[in-house]
Design an enzyme around this catalytic site. Structure first.
Site, PDB file in Angstrom:
ATOM      1  N   THR A   1     -11.259   3.030  12.252  1.00  0.00           N
ATOM      2  CA  THR A   1     -11.858   4.041  13.110  1.00  0.00           C
ATOM      3  C   THR A   1     -11.059   5.324  13.081  1.00  0.00           C
ATOM      4  O   THR A   1     -11.494   6.310  13.605  1.00  0.00           O
ATOM      5  CB  THR A   1     -11.952   3.533  14.550  1.00  0.00           C
ATOM      6  OG1 THR A   1     -10.629   3.197  15.025  1.00  0.00           O
ATOM      7  CG2 THR A   1     -12.837   2.306  14.631  1.00  0.00           C
TER       8      THR A   1
ATOM      9  N   THR B   1       0.867  -1.180   0.000  1.00  0.00           N
ATOM     10  CA  THR B   1       0.000   0.000   0.000  1.00  0.00           C
ATOM     11  C   THR B   1       0.892   1.214   0.000  1.00  0.00           C
ATOM     12  O   THR B   1       1.125   1.857   0.999  1.00  0.00           O
ATOM     13  CB  THR B   1      -0.999   0.029   1.148  1.00  0.00           C
ATOM     14  OG1 THR B   1      -1.842   1.164   0.976  1.00  0.00           O
ATOM     15  CG2 THR B   1      -0.366   0.094   2.497  1.00  0.00           C
TER      16      THR B   1
END
Length: 454
Positions: free
Chosen positions: A454, A224
């Site tokens: 989150t 990533t």
């Protein structure tokens, strides 16, 4: 630079490294205070709010050249290639690496595994930039990074692209803000630049700048991890692609944080030739050889910043595999050591458990026959302070290890592991060598990734 000066304790992992800079004290030294940026390139970082929790930090990056560029890119090998990867691949193929003007990047959402709708979103991001440039043909590469499986808030992004275009600038602050805009769990923006000359044009000074992001899900081919490199040197598309492929294999594809490979990785390079001089179009030229060394060294420095910002990392580790019959075998062994959880946790615990390194060497798959022979394998720790290496295994025979010195070496932030497959200084197999860079595993890594969404 005052905005980048605030220090905090511990590993702060807000979804994106904030401009008011919750940067660990140990990482502030990696933020440049100035730069030498290539002619004809303009950049901007703009707040969109791609991720709902991001209420003020830039998360849309735009990099644009005032003139058409040669372009090349290397992409993830993950089978679930994200929509922006597919779109950028198609654009480069259709344009044959020519006439590329811009790169647009959003953070906060990967736009991966999002179906036909996600693909259209990526297409429309590129189209919107092309409209701002007044271009009818696809001329923009698209990148995204963030959570997988969620659609982009595409209307918000498209509405802000004209603002990003209007704010394009060439200042150091603009480059730094743009590098910040592509961050996710990074704790600092990763930006480098340098100048160089080429043999055929000694009177021309060229510049090379690059930004990258990544802190987790890093074990390329590729992970990533996004990166954009820009230069004002004149390089033909075919030469640029081979230069980038070589550089990435020895940099961004030679790093590991956690052994995972993502859906979005893209490293792209743009060359607009704005600084003049003779174009590089032949792999046999002196300019090509010089550019290969320059680009590879630069990419290595840039990719190492990703490892230094590894999620929960406390150590930067170099593993050097020497005296292999071929480069690929050496690289496979280095890669296996770099992604071994047992090696990484031992280093975090400051435990000189060289048996874990040896184990990783022994189970490496795909190496050439005869590469690993226990009786001629040696392993050492090399301190970064220049002091004598600590020999752990010599020609398959264990050394009497000074545990106190081993512990002292492992307390340092930087460490090098040397694996010699030839069993001596000169070796029996030849001089092929591969280098990999990785970090340790800590409790913090689990905490960060447990809270990721989150």
């Amino acid at each position: 630079m005052a905005a980048f000066a605030r220090m905090v304790k511990g590993q702060v992992r807000n979804y994106s490294a904030p401009l008011d800079m919750a940067i660990p004290a140990s990482k502030q030294k990696y933020i440049p205070s100035s730069g030498s940026y290539p002619k004809g390139f303009l950049v901007s970082g703009t707040h969109v709010g791609v991720k709902a929790s991001n209420t003020r930090f830039p998360d849309l990056a735009l990099i644009s050249s005032e003139t058409p560029c040669s372009a090349a890119a290397v992409f993830t090998t993950n089978k679930f290639q994200a929509a922006p990867v597919q779109v950028s691949k198609k654009t480069l193929q259709e344009r044959q690496g020519q006439g590329i003007r811009s790169v647009v990047i959003n953070s906060g959402c990967a736009n991966a595994v999002t179906g036909k709708g996600g693909y259209e979103d990526a297409v429309n991001m590129g189209k919107k930039v092309d409209e701002c440039e007044g271009l009818s043909k696809p001329s923009t590469l698209v990148m995204s990074t963030g959570v997988i499986g969620q659609r982009l808030p595409i209307s918000k992004i498209l509405d802000k692209i004209p603002t990003a275009y209007a704010n394009l600038a060439s200042t150091h602050e603009a480059w730094l803000t743009t590098a910040r805009a592509i961050c996710t769990t990074d704790t600092f923006p990763k930006l480098l630049s340098r100048t160089f000359t080429l043999p055929s044009s000694p009177g021309h000074t060229y510049s090379l700048a690059g930004m990258t992001k990544g802190a987790g899900m890093i074990h390329p081919n590729m992970a990533t991890l996004l990166g954009v490199l820009c230069t004002d040197a004149p390089i033909a598309p075919s030469a640029l692609q081979s230069l980038l492929k070589y550089a990435v294999s020895r940099s961004f594809n030679s790093i590991s944080v956690d052994g995972d490979t993502s859906t979005n990785d893209t490293i792209a390079v743009l060359a607009n030739g704005a600084a003049g001089g003779a174009p590089i179009n032949s792999a046999s030229s002196d300019d090509y050889a010089a550019m290969q060394e320059i680009l590879t060294s630069f990419a290595q420095s840039l990719s190492q910043l990703v490892v230094r910002d590894g999620e929960g990392a406390t150590k930067f580790v170099t593993v050097r595999v020497q005296n292999s019959p071929d480069y690929d075998s050496a690289r496979l062994i280095a890669s296996t050591i770099a992604r071994s959880p047992l090696v990484k946790t031992a280093l975090y615990g400051r435990d000189a458990n060289w048996g874990r390194i040896l184990c990783a060497i022994g189970y490496t798959q795909g190496v050439a026959p005869g590469t690993v022979v226990p009786e001629r394998t040696s392993v050492s720790f090399k301190p970064v302070d220049g002091s004598a290496v600590l020999k752990l295994l010599v020609n398959g025979e264990p050394e009497q290890v000074d545990e106190e010195r081993a512990s002292a070496i492992l307390q340092e932030e930087d460490l090098e592991i040397v694996v010699d497959l030839g069993g001596g200084e000169k070796g029996e197999l030849g001089g092929e060598e591969a280098v990999y860079w990785f970090c340790d595993f800590s409790h913090e890594y689990v905490t960060i990734n447990g809270d990721y969404r989150t």
